[in-house]
Design a protein around this motif. Structure first.
Motif, mmCIF file in Angstrom:
data_model
loop_
_atom_site.group_PDB
_atom_site.id
_atom_site.type_symbol
_atom_site.label_atom_id
_atom_site.label_comp_id
_atom_site.label_asym_id
_atom_site.label_seq_id
_atom_site.Cartn_x
_atom_site.Cartn_y
_atom_site.Cartn_z
ATOM 1 N N GLY A 1 0.826 -1.164 0.103
ATOM 2 C CA GLY A 1 0.054 -0.142 -0.070
ATOM 3 C C GLY A 1 0.840 1.203 0.067
ATOM 4 O O GLY A 1 0.222 2.402 -0.042
ATOM 5 N N GLU A 2 2.244 1.166 0.021
ATOM 6 C CA GLU A 2 2.976 2.154 0.033
ATOM 7 C C GLU A 2 3.530 2.370 -1.462
ATOM 8 O O GLU A 2 3.650 1.591 -1.974
ATOM 9 N N PRO A 3 4.018 3.610 -1.679
ATOM 10 C CA PRO A 3 4.476 4.179 -2.911
ATOM 11 C C PRO A 3 6.059 3.519 -3.139
ATOM 12 O O PRO A 3 6.651 3.264 -2.136
ATOM 13 N N ARG A 4 6.108 3.172 -4.300
ATOM 14 C CA ARG A 4 7.444 2.255 -4.753
ATOM 15 C C ARG A 4 8.590 3.660 -4.666
ATOM 16 O O ARG A 4 8.271 4.816 -5.316
ATOM 17 N N PRO A 5 9.588 3.659 -3.986
ATOM 18 C CA PRO A 5 10.676 4.656 -3.976
ATOM 19 C C PRO A 5 11.058 4.763 -5.306
ATOM 20 O O PRO A 5 11.419 3.967 -6.102
ATOM 21 N N GLU A 6 11.650 6.043 -5.592
ATOM 22 C CA GLU A 6 11.964 6.337 -6.863
ATOM 23 C C GLU A 6 13.392 5.674 -7.281
ATOM 24 O O GLU A 6 13.562 5.190 -8.232
ATOM 25 N N ILE B 1 23.155 -11.757 -10.538
ATOM 26 C CA ILE B 1 23.543 -11.005 -11.661
ATOM 27 C C ILE B 1 24.652 -10.099 -10.848
ATOM 28 O O ILE B 1 24.354 -9.346 -10.022
ATOM 29 N N PRO B 2 25.936 -10.703 -11.236
ATOM 30 C CA PRO B 2 26.855 -9.873 -10.553
ATOM 31 C C PRO B 2 26.955 -8.416 -11.304
ATOM 32 O O PRO B 2 26.913 -8.289 -12.375
ATOM 33 N N THR B 3 27.359 -7.405 -10.472
ATOM 34 C CA THR B 3 27.336 -6.076 -10.876
ATOM 35 C C THR B 3 28.437 -5.214 -10.414
ATOM 36 O O THR B 3 29.300 -5.499 -9.712
ATOM 37 N N VAL B 4 28.711 -4.047 -11.108
ATOM 38 C CA VAL B 4 29.884 -3.397 -10.487
ATOM 39 C C VAL B 4 29.505 -1.789 -10.801
ATOM 40 O O VAL B 4 28.763 -1.496 -11.657
ATOM 41 N N TRP B 5 30.285 -0.991 -9.973
ATOM 42 C CA TRP B 5 29.808 0.573 -10.283
ATOM 43 C C TRP B 5 31.193 1.053 -9.596
ATOM 44 O O TRP B 5 31.956 0.747 -8.926
ATOM 45 N N ASP C 1 29.792 12.007 -5.406
ATOM 46 C CA ASP C 1 28.901 12.630 -6.313
ATOM 47 C C ASP C 1 27.560 12.224 -5.994
ATOM 48 O O ASP C 1 26.750 12.940 -6.027
ATOM 49 N N ASN C 2 27.098 10.729 -6.149
ATOM 50 C CA ASN C 2 25.744 10.457 -6.205
ATOM 51 C C ASN C 2 25.730 9.378 -5.254
ATOM 52 O O ASN C 2 26.050 8.344 -5.437
ATOM 53 N N VAL C 3 24.960 9.779 -4.179
ATOM 54 C CA VAL C 3 24.624 8.708 -3.401
ATOM 55 C C VAL C 3 23.724 7.512 -3.448
ATOM 56 O O VAL C 3 23.576 6.571 -3.125
ATOM 57 N N TRP C 4 22.993 7.596 -4.786
ATOM 58 C CA TRP C 4 22.299 6.639 -5.228
ATOM 59 C C TRP C 4 22.998 5.716 -6.405
ATOM 60 O O TRP C 4 22.426 4.881 -7.298
ATOM 61 N N ASP D 1 21.044 2.828 -9.071
ATOM 62 C CA ASP D 1 20.776 3.058 -10.279
ATOM 63 C C ASP D 1 21.632 4.222 -11.031
ATOM 64 O O ASP D 1 21.272 4.632 -11.940
ATOM 65 N N GLY D 2 22.897 4.322 -10.500
ATOM 66 C CA GLY D 2 23.697 5.335 -11.054
ATOM 67 C C GLY D 2 24.529 5.007 -12.531
ATOM 68 O O GLY D 2 24.427 3.725 -12.660
ATOM 69 N N PRO D 3 24.963 5.918 -13.101
ATOM 70 C CA PRO D 3 25.199 5.600 -14.595
ATOM 71 C C PRO D 3 26.538 4.696 -14.689
ATOM 72 O O PRO D 3 26.541 4.068 -15.656
ATOM 73 N N SER D 4 27.253 4.555 -13.700
ATOM 74 C CA SER D 4 28.545 3.643 -13.625
ATOM 75 C C SER D 4 28.106 2.268 -13.389
ATOM 76 O O SER D 4 28.809 1.273 -13.548
ATOM 77 N N ARG D 5 26.875 1.967 -13.043
ATOM 78 C CA ARG D 5 26.535 0.756 -12.548
ATOM 79 C C ARG D 5 26.288 -0.220 -13.316
ATOM 80 O O ARG D 5 25.210 0.195 -14.441
ATOM 81 N N HIS D 6 26.805 -1.473 -13.612
ATOM 82 C CA HIS D 6 26.569 -2.323 -14.835
ATOM 83 C C HIS D 6 26.516 -3.549 -14.456
ATOM 84 O O HIS D 6 27.029 -4.043 -13.396
#
Length: 432
Positions: free
Chosen positions: A254-259, A290-294, A302-305, A309-314
């Motif tokens: 019932g709560e909104p999904r965080p951005e 799913i191994p990921t890297v950032w 620069d970006n706490v997120w 979902d930051g641009p360097s995350r793959h």
């Protein structure tokens, strides 16, 4: 240019295919290894069953595009038949193993990687943490961990709850955590005090090791640690102060999904040699590893997120039911993951080497299995029969050390090590 059997006027692909894979949308296939590296031909389920029954199957030449359509997705591999080609180029190798009796019953050990000498932290069965110099044989107790016990429920996929020790590069701070559990501590080994109580959350914590890693950043020792199944935070190791405050990353009915919601279970963390990037061996439903890297600087400065979902995350790759698998860094640009394939039931022993900045695969070769380690020139695999040394550029096996299966890498001392029945066994890697 003449038409190929796939009815295309194009260059021939690197694999032959059964006729059933040509001109259809079906991408699932079995790879028929030819014995030359990872070279293989491709066939459908029906042809595979026929071949397993001793029938001869017809394989035809197909164009590059038809072959790529079938082979581009990891998940399309149903299985492997035959044997891959493994090539050797033996090089001189000093296989001397140094053995030193340990001063106490040890649960785990961690290298003080910033030291050029073979200095280790040891976690004793009674919770004591001490500094041990493997050559001088000196032992100094520095602190005692008091991580809460957790009921050892039915192990998930054989992963029992276990205590794990992590050390900062300079050796001042240590983390003791319950792998496949939720609790841990960060300790200052100068004062002996606990600077941070860790809680990674209890939601499916039994599916992953506790996510924790030390990094040096801006002249401070920081600790990256899981605070929820889908959230990592960074804290000052000296004070426990969190440096990544942000809005909630989870939500209830019932709560909104965080951005910046991240549907990802964080797993074991691997910091690149220069401390520039971090790899995460986690998973998502259904489940898929799913191994990921950032980029760490992008996250911390620069970006706490960035970890969400930051641009360097793959994403590096995805494998059904396949995580908690060996990984390592070759350098700050290349990361190695074990296993070739897209499903744990169709996984070939070997490694894939990927570009950390883009997530693209650079090369892959069959053979390496077990825990992985690397220096600037060689890849090391702790296979069941003993340590194997591999050239990560050419895929050649260059040496073996029987009956030595290391579990830890001391970067500063250039050694691989393991504990066997109260004895520390160490091997010095090739000089670079």
């Amino acid at each position: 240019m003449d038409l190929l059997p796939c009815r295309h006027a194009a260059y021939a692909g690197s694999s032959r295919m059964c006729a059933h894979l040509i001109g259809t949308e079906d991408e699932e296939h079995v790879r028929l290894l030819t014995g030359h590296g990872l070279d293989s031909d491709l066939c459908c389920r029906a042809c595979d069953r026929a071949a397993q029954s001793g029938e001869r199957i017809d394989l035809v030449v197909a164009c590059e595009g038809c072959v790529a359509r079938v082979t581009d997705a990891d998940w399309s591999i149903l299985g492997w038949r035959g044997t891959p080609g493994i090539v050797e180029r033996l090089e001189p190798l000093d296989a001397t193993i140094f053995e030193t009796s340990l001063p106490a019953p040890v649960i785990d050990l961690a290298p003080i990687a910033g030291q050029p000498d073979p200095v280790w932290l040891l976690l004793a069965e009674d919770g004591r943490i001490g500094r041990f110099h493997a050559e001088l044989r000196t032992w100094e107790v520095l602190a005692r961990s008091t991580v809460p016990d957790e009921p050892d429920h039915e192990p998930w996929m054989g992963h029992s709850l276990r205590r794990q020790l992590h050390a900062s590069a300079g050796g001042r701070y240590a983390a003791v955590v319950n792998d496949f559990g939720r609790y841990g501590q960060v300790l200052d080994l100068v004062t002996g005090s606990v600077t941070l109580a860790l809680d990674g959350g209890g939601y499916h914590a039994d599916t992953v090791p506790f996510s924790v890693a030390f990094v040096e950043h801006g002249g401070q020792t920081m600790v990256i640690h899981r605070t929820e199944w889908n959230r990592l935070d960074v804290s000052d190791a000296a004070t426990g102060r969190m440096t990544t405050p942000r809005q909630p990353t989870a939500y209830g009915k019932g709560e909104p999904r965080p951005e910046h919601y991240l549907d990802y279970f964080h797993g074991r963390l691997y910091v690149s040699p220069g401390g520039h990037r971090i790899a995460d061996d986690g998973w998502v439903w259904s489940p898929v590893g799913i191994p990921t890297v950032w980029d760490l600087s992008a996250w911390l400065d620069d970006n706490v997120w960035e970890s969400e979902d930051g641009p360097s995350r793959h994403r590096l790759c995805q494998r059904a039911y396949h995580w908690n698998q060996p990984m390592c860094w070759l350098d700050d640009e290349r990361v190695v993951v074990s296993g070739i394939g897209g499903d744990d039931e169709a996984m070939l022993a070997g490694v894939r080497i990927l570009n950390a900045a883009t997530g693209t695969e650079l090369t892959s070769f069959a053979g390496p299995t077990g825990e992985l380690f690397a220096d600037t020139a060689r890849l090391y695999a702790a296979a069941p029969a003993g340590l194997e040394v591999w050239d990560p550029i050419t895929g050649h096996r260059t040496g073996t050390i029987p009956a030595f299966a290391p579990t830890r890498h001391h970067v500063g001392a250039g050694e691989l090590a393991t504990v066997d029945f109260g004895v520390l066994r160490r091997w010095r890697m090739r000089s670079t």
